[in-house]
Design an enzyme around this catalytic site. Structure first.
Site, short mmCIF file in Angstrom:
data_model
loop_
_atom_site.label_atom_id
_atom_site.label_comp_id
_atom_site.label_asym_id
_atom_site.label_seq_id
_atom_site.Cartn_x
_atom_site.Cartn_y
_atom_site.Cartn_z
CE LYS A 108 -4.32 -1.88 1.70
NZ LYS A 108 -4.00 -3.25 2.13
C1 LIG Z 1 -4.69 -4.30 1.69
C2 LIG Z 1 -4.00 -5.58 1.68
C3 LIG Z 1 -4.43 -6.65 0.88
C4 LIG Z 1 -5.67 -6.54 0.01
O1 LIG Z 1 -5.49 -5.68 -1.07
P1 LIG Z 1 -6.75 -5.15 -1.90
O2 LIG Z 1 -6.20 -4.18 -2.87
O3 LIG Z 1 -7.67 -4.53 -0.90
O4 LIG Z 1 -7.35 -6.35 -2.55
C5 LIG Z 1 -3.70 -7.81 0.88
N1 LIG Z 1 -2.61 -7.95 1.67
C6 LIG Z 1 -2.17 -6.95 2.45
C7 LIG Z 1 -0.99 -7.17 3.31
C8 LIG Z 1 -2.84 -5.74 2.49
O5 LIG Z 1 -2.41 -4.75 3.28
#
Ligand SMILES: *Cc1c(COP(=O)(O)O)cnc(C)c1O
Length: 425
Positions: A108
């Site tokens: 993210k």
């Molecule tokens: C947010 C997140 C996900 C999911 O990602 P999306 O884009 O919401 O599908 C998977 N793994 C981790 C570690 C995350 O922080």
């Protein structure tokens, strides 16, 4: 490049406006009106370009020239791709794209860094108030991405007792323009509070609200970049054929960005949506019915989403064509028990530690990869971010002590008035 609303295609905005608005009207999402096609020659030569050049080229096609100048976009891309995104060969045609080398150790960081810099650039007059509901990783990436960005104040809502200490520390230790709010409720409650705020016309006027959830285009689009970087590394190794990518999915922003990369011409054969017990998408693939449900808590809690909000974008990119979606995206779900077992056995076999989200991605890849294909799964977070789970699977995994003293957060009841109260304080 213009952006349209999935719920009302007559709503047409610039990238700048789509970023500032976050959510489109009637609960719709912004999508590029047409998906730009990259030149085949450019893709065939991708290993000759630097990561920053790739980032600039792809983002330029996606956002057009109206909203950011060349030098602004170059700067933003450089600051976004400021850490390694290595593809590691784990044998047996399984490769892992490590997306956890950013400041808050999850993928993210890419979207949050890009978006925060765009908003900083776009918010010249009024202070923008970013609201975000998080199950942990979004909040920490957004806090770090926006920390110190002029003209932007960020309020982060997270569910009490449901984020890891590490995540809580990352959200509540920064202060300044970052406000951490712990809600006595679930992630879905946090998300409802944020949704209610966006529908509150008076509050919007007063605070100039914007969202930093993965629904925001400025977070979504740059996530396409690391699919290109993965392809570049596959090409450098001469194994860039029949690529299948497994994406641990919650809100489906990450996989949607991958689909976008494919639609732009990146030669990815297909995707696997890897899910925990929150199996809304899996059920859709099985039955063609889209039936959202309340989320259930699992050890891969960043994927505990019962109503994945990017589904409408997937439908849009595939023209609502269920058959094509099934051809290009398969899906599988795993229990916590299966995930813990695979974390342990993979560690014993390969001496490689996975976090629970990455482990779900690995499981789904292994179950869906055919003999002729090359597989990639995305490791979306560093194992130390989820160390209480990792220690459970792999006894002896070293634990870092985290001191929450000196962190600042407000605790509120799951109640809209309480939330508005903290915003105004
Ligand atoms: C947010 C997140 C996900 C999911 O990602 P999306 O884009 O919401 O599908 C998977 N793994 C981790 C570690 C995350 O922080």
């Amino acid at each position: 490049m213009i952006y349209i609303n999935t719920k009302d295609t007559s709503e047409v905005v610039s990238f700048r406006q789509a970023t500032l608005n976050g959510l489109a009207s009637q609960g719709g999402l912004y999508v590029p009106k047409s998906i730009p096609a990259l030149e085949t020659e450019w893709i065939d030569n991708i290993e000759n370009y630097s990561d920053h050049d790739i980032g600039f080229h792809v983002m330029r096609q996606l956002i057009g020239t109206e909203s950011l100048s060349d030098s602004e976009l170059k700067q933003i891309v450089t600051e976004t791709l400021a850490f390694d995104i290595p593809l590691v060969d784990l044998g047996d045609r399984v490769n892992v794209l490590e997306l956890f080398h950013g400041p808050t150790l999850s993928f993210k960081d890419v979207g949050a860094r890009f978006m925060s810099r765009c908003l900083g650039q776009f918010s010249n007059e009024d202070e923008v108030n970013v609201l975000v509901a998080t199950s942990g990783d979004t909040g920490s990436a957004v806090a770090s991405g926006f920390f110190g960005v002029e003209g932007v104040k960020v309020t982060i809502l997270f569910p009490k007792g449901k984020v890891s200490k590490f995540q809580e520390y990352q959200m509540s230790s920064l202060g300044h323009n970052i406000i951490a709010v712990e809600v006595d409720g679930t992630f879905d409650d946090c998300q409802s509070l944020v949704k209610q705020a966006f529908q509150d016309i008076k509050l919007n006027k007063k605070y100039s609200l914007s969202s930093a959830n993965s629904i925001n285009v400025a977070r979504l689009l740059p996530q396409s970049l690391y699919y290109f970087l993965a392809y570049k590394q596959m090409k450098q190794r001469g194994i860039a054929q029949e690529i299948v990518i497994s994406v641990p999915s919650g809100n489906f922003g990450n996989i949607t960005a991958g689909i976008l990369a494919k639609k732009m011409g990146l030669p990815i054969k297909r995707f696997v949506a890897a899910n925990n017990a929150n199996d809304t998408f899996y059920q859709y693939i099985q039955t063609s019915n889209w039936q959202t449900k309340p989320s259930v808590q699992t050890i891969s809690n960043a994927m505990d989403v019962g109503a994945p909000s990017n589904f409408d974008r997937i439908l849009y990119f595939y023209n609502n064509d269920y058959q094509t979606i099934c051809r290009e995206i398969s899906s599988q779900t795993y229990s916590d028990d299966e995930t813990l077992k695979r974390m342990k056995s993979f560690y014993l076999a390969k001496n490689y530690v996975l976090d629970p989200h990455g482990a779900v991605g690995l499981l789904a890849l292994e179950d869906h990869l055919n003999d002729s294909e090359q597989g990639i799964f995305l490791a979306t977070a560093h194992p130390k971010k989820f160390e209480s789970v990792v220690v459970h699977a792999i006894p002896g995994y070293p634990i870092e002590l985290i001191d929450l003293n000196g962190c600042k957060k407000s605790l509120i009841a799951n109640n809209y008035e309480a939330f508005v109260g903290v915003m105004g304080s």
